[in-house]
Design a protein around this motif. Structure first.
Motif, PDB file in Angstrom:
ATOM      1  N   THR A   2       0.833  -1.193   0.000  1.00  0.00           N
ATOM      2  CA  THR A   2       0.000   0.000   0.000  1.00  0.00           C
ATOM      3  C   THR A   2       0.870   1.246   0.000  1.00  0.00           C
ATOM      4  O   THR A   2       1.771   1.384   0.826  1.00  0.00           O
ATOM      5  N   LYS A   3       0.607   2.138  -0.940  1.00  0.00           N
ATOM      6  CA  LYS A   3       1.386   3.367  -1.019  1.00  0.00           C
ATOM      7  C   LYS A   3       0.894   4.377   0.010  1.00  0.00           C
ATOM      8  O   LYS A   3      -0.288   4.486   0.286  1.00  0.00           O
ATOM      9  N   ARG A   5       0.133   8.177   1.287  1.00  0.00           N
ATOM     10  CA  ARG A   5      -0.344   9.377   0.616  1.00  0.00           C
ATOM     11  C   ARG A   5       0.786  10.386   0.508  1.00  0.00           C
ATOM     12  O   ARG A   5       1.577  10.546   1.426  1.00  0.00           O
ATOM     13  N   ARG A   6       0.835  11.054  -0.612  1.00  0.00           N
ATOM     14  CA  ARG A   6       1.840  12.089  -0.804  1.00  0.00           C
ATOM     15  C   ARG A   6       1.548  13.265   0.124  1.00  0.00           C
ATOM     16  O   ARG A   6       0.420  13.704   0.260  1.00  0.00           O
ATOM     17  N   ARG A   7       2.581  13.777   0.769  1.00  0.00           N
ATOM     18  CA  ARG A   7       2.407  14.892   1.694  1.00  0.00           C
ATOM     19  C   ARG A   7       1.985  16.162   0.966  1.00  0.00           C
ATOM     20  O   ARG A   7       2.238  16.330  -0.212  1.00  0.00           O
ATOM     21  N   ASN A   8       1.368  17.094   1.707  1.00  0.00           N
ATOM     22  CA  ASN A   8       1.001  18.387   1.135  1.00  0.00           C
ATOM     23  C   ASN A   8       2.253  19.245   1.006  1.00  0.00           C
ATOM     24  O   ASN A   8       2.915  19.539   1.994  1.00  0.00           O
ATOM     25  N   GLY A   9       2.597  19.671  -0.210  1.00  0.00           N
ATOM     26  CA  GLY A   9       3.802  20.449  -0.420  1.00  0.00           C
ATOM     27  C   GLY A   9       5.029  19.583  -0.263  1.00  0.00           C
ATOM     28  O   GLY A   9       4.952  18.375  -0.040  1.00  0.00           O
ATOM     29  N   ILE A  10       6.203  20.205  -0.368  1.00  0.00           N
ATOM     30  CA  ILE A  10       7.436  19.433  -0.278  1.00  0.00           C
ATOM     31  C   ILE A  10       7.644  18.908   1.136  1.00  0.00           C
ATOM     32  O   ILE A  10       7.968  17.747   1.345  1.00  0.00           O
ATOM     33  N   LEU A  11       7.435  19.760   2.129  1.00  0.00           N
ATOM     34  CA  LEU A  11       7.734  19.376   3.505  1.00  0.00           C
ATOM     35  C   LEU A  11       6.503  19.051   4.334  1.00  0.00           C
ATOM     36  O   LEU A  11       6.620  18.713   5.510  1.00  0.00           O
ATOM     37  N   LEU A  80      22.206   4.831   3.354  1.00  0.00           N
ATOM     38  CA  LEU A  80      20.915   4.468   2.759  1.00  0.00           C
ATOM     39  C   LEU A  80      19.982   3.711   3.705  1.00  0.00           C
ATOM     40  O   LEU A  80      18.937   3.224   3.276  1.00  0.00           O
ATOM     41  N   THR A  81      20.330   3.621   4.975  1.00  0.00           N
ATOM     42  CA  THR A  81      19.432   2.940   5.915  1.00  0.00           C
ATOM     43  C   THR A  81      18.386   3.926   6.443  1.00  0.00           C
ATOM     44  O   THR A  81      18.660   5.108   6.636  1.00  0.00           O
ATOM     45  N   GLY A  82      17.185   3.423   6.666  1.00  0.00           N
ATOM     46  CA  GLY A  82      16.124   4.220   7.274  1.00  0.00           C
ATOM     47  C   GLY A  82      15.510   5.282   6.381  1.00  0.00           C
ATOM     48  O   GLY A  82      14.837   6.195   6.872  1.00  0.00           O
ATOM     49  N   LEU A  83      15.686   5.181   5.072  1.00  0.00           N
ATOM     50  CA  LEU A  83      15.173   6.229   4.183  1.00  0.00           C
ATOM     51  C   LEU A  83      13.656   6.335   4.225  1.00  0.00           C
ATOM     52  O   LEU A  83      13.093   7.424   4.087  1.00  0.00           O
ATOM     53  N   THR A  84      12.978   5.217   4.400  1.00  0.00           N
ATOM     54  CA  THR A  84      11.511   5.232   4.345  1.00  0.00           C
ATOM     55  C   THR A  84      10.883   5.867   5.580  1.00  0.00           C
ATOM     56  O   THR A  84       9.666   6.059   5.622  1.00  0.00           O
ATOM     57  N   ARG A 111      10.342   5.640  -3.615  1.00  0.00           N
ATOM     58  CA  ARG A 111       9.384   6.142  -4.596  1.00  0.00           C
ATOM     59  C   ARG A 111       8.097   5.320  -4.577  1.00  0.00           C
ATOM     60  O   ARG A 111       6.995   5.874  -4.692  1.00  0.00           O
ATOM     61  N   ASP A 112       8.219   4.009  -4.418  1.00  0.00           N
ATOM     62  CA  ASP A 112       7.034   3.149  -4.385  1.00  0.00           C
ATOM     63  C   ASP A 112       6.131   3.466  -3.193  1.00  0.00           C
ATOM     64  O   ASP A 112       4.912   3.252  -3.250  1.00  0.00           O
ATOM     65  N   LEU A 113       6.718   3.977  -2.120  1.00  0.00           N
ATOM     66  CA  LEU A 113       5.936   4.330  -0.934  1.00  0.00           C
ATOM     67  C   LEU A 113       5.323   5.724  -1.034  1.00  0.00           C
ATOM     68  O   LEU A 113       4.627   6.165  -0.124  1.00  0.00           O
ATOM     69  N   GLY A 114       5.595   6.427  -2.127  1.00  0.00           N
ATOM     70  CA  GLY A 114       5.018   7.753  -2.316  1.00  0.00           C
ATOM     71  C   GLY A 114       5.747   8.858  -1.593  1.00  0.00           C
ATOM     72  O   GLY A 114       5.238   9.981  -1.485  1.00  0.00           O
TER      73      GLY A 114
END
Length: 487
Positions: A2-3, A5-11, A80-84, A111-114
């Motif tokens: 399950t992806k 939701r993309r956050r509102n704005g960049i931050l 690269l650990t903990g990026l998600t 990217r797959d996680l949005g």
């Protein structure tokens, strides 16, 4: 899976969003500084172990500055650990290239996680108050950007130039005003992460390059380059090469106002060559800019670069006489057909920035009727060699191949040499060397008064050097050392 939701704005809306920045240097440092200014919790990732990073001659100082500004670091085995777990991940333009295969797996998961992946330029295009002009292409984009900057600086508006060329535009974002002009050199990697196009989009030419990063798919590479015009409207401008069949097709399909340039055809509208002079024509207005022989940048490819830059100047409103003054005064930058010197009647040129066969074709053709000794080699990019092989056999006295690709290049140039005599204008000498130093030594031994010794590798430098610039500087030192003390 399950992806998210993309956050509102960049931050998003969190009081202190969490941001990972992958990499350092010009791009990574700029991203980290930007997000720190926004109040984010920034974790900078780098593959070097921490102690090695601290002692690095270039990155060590940046590490200390970012640490003092509040950044945290994830280095060595923790890279690269903990990026998600982050709200945003900032990446360099090279993040998905073949040189960093471990990045692809980790960043594809992000990217797959949005989770938004952002670059210096994707943020800059969103936030910039000034007018943006972009230049891309396979060959000539750096020179064209420099020529265009010289032209625009003769106008009344303040100009800032950067992008793939020099400093990060994010570092000057707070200093820009709505009436300013921002001129950006844009690579295919940078364009992949943009969903906006510049007001003026200029494309010098399109030829195979970086195909290893697209699994050999030339269409994907062309699609990345085309993004510079994909989001334009009828209020924008497209300055495209009429002589290139790919960009000529884009002219017919783009939404922006077309303003083509051509070295081979006199156009009804655009910039072109007539009677050995650069000419600009817009509707009923026409002006001669300057004669080709007045340009210090030699070669037909630099005529095309000048035409492209003049097209940008015309749209901005720079008078023809001011464009002429800028183009006549312009000297190519380091490592681009750079004249190193002349000793014993032999001219030496550093064209280390030519990392594709097509760019080396242009370099060899810049010396018509001359006796050329070509130095080519390095790490092969898996691109077509047919045209360069033919041009070398027709135009060069000798080719000296070196580096990782030397055996392959000896076979390629030898195969062309075996074609019927009517297809080859002169006998070609082919020699192989392990290193650039040996190639330079061989060239000096073989060269005679009147010859041109040209380093134009047609390959990357990564078999022996950190960059094409390091390779070019080494070439210059080798030549200068060989003739030190000579009259």
């Amino acid at each position: 899976m399950t992806k998210k939701r993309r956050r509102n704005g960049i931050l998003g809306r969190r009081s202190r969003p969490s941001v990972a920045v992958i990499g350092m240097g010009i791009e990574g440092g700029s991203l980290a500084r930007y997000f720190l200014k926004q109040g984010a919790d920034v974790v900078v990732h780098h593959w070097m172990p921490l102690e090695e990073l601290k002692q690095h001659p270039k990155l060590g100082q940046q590490y200390r500055e970012l640490l003092a500004a509040g950044a945290r670091f994830s280095t060595g085995e923790a890279y690269l650990t903990g990026l998600t777990r982050h709200d945003v991940v900032g990446i360099l333009q090279s993040a998905f290239t073949y040189r960093y295969p471990e990045n692809r797996v980790a960043l594809n998961e992000v990217r797959d996680l949005g989770i938004p992946l952002v670059t210096n330029l994707s943020i800059f295009f969103d936030k910039c108050p000034a007018t943006i002009i972009g230049v891309t292409g396979t060959n000539g984009k750096s020179t064209t950007t420099e020529m265009a900057a010289a032209i625009l600086e003769r106008g009344t508006r303040r100009v800032w130039a950067g992008g793939n060329l020099g400093a990060s535009p994010l570092d000057v974002l707070d200093d820009l005003a709505p009436d300013d002009l921002v001129l950006l050199e844009l690579s295919n990697y940078q364009l992949e992460f943009l969903d906006k196009s510049p007001w003026i989009a200029a494309v010098t030419n399109i030829a195979p390059d970086h195909l290893v990063d697209y699994d050999g798919d030339y269409r994907a590479y062309k699609a990345a380059k085309r993004r510079i015009i994909d989001f334009q409207s009828r209020h924008d401008w497209a300055v495209l090469n009429h002589d290139d069949p790919i960009t000529r097709a884009w002219l017919a399909a783009c939404q922006a106002q077309p303003f083509p340039f051509s070295r081979r055809t006199v156009l009804d509208h655009g910039t072109f060559v007539r009677d050995d002079a650069l000419v600009v024509r817009h509707h009923e207005d026409e002006a001669v800019i300057c004669r080709i022989d007045a340009l210090q940048a030699r070669g037909a490819h630099n005529v095309e670069n000048a035409l492209c830059a003049a097209g940008i100047g015309m749209i901005v409103g720079i008078p023809a006489e001011e464009m002429a003054a800028a183009l006549v005064a312009y000297k190519p930058g380091e490592h681009r057909l750079e004249f190193v010197g002349e000793w014993n009647g032999i001219e030496f040129y550093n064209d280390s920035k030519s990392t594709t066969p097509s760019s080396t074709v242009a370099a060899v053709r810049a010396f018509p009727g001359r006796s050329v000794i070509l130095l080519a080699g390095g790490r092969d990019k898996g691109l077509p060699w047919d045209e360069l092989s033919q041009v070398v056999n027709e135009s060069c006295k000798e080719v000296i191949v070196f580096g990782e690709a030397r055996d392959m290049l000896e076979q390629i140039f030898s195969a062309q040499e075996s074609r019927p005599a009517r297809e080859v204008r002169r006998e070609l000498s082919i020699k192989g060397c392990e290193t650039l130093a040996q190639a330079v030594e061989t060239a000096i031994q073989d060269a005679e008064s009147g010859d041109v010794v040209l380093l134009s590798p047609a390959c990357t430098s990564f078999d022996a050097y950190e960059s094409y610039a390091e390779r070019g500087r080494h070439f210059k030192h080798l030549v200068e050392d060989a003739f030190s003390g000579a009259a």
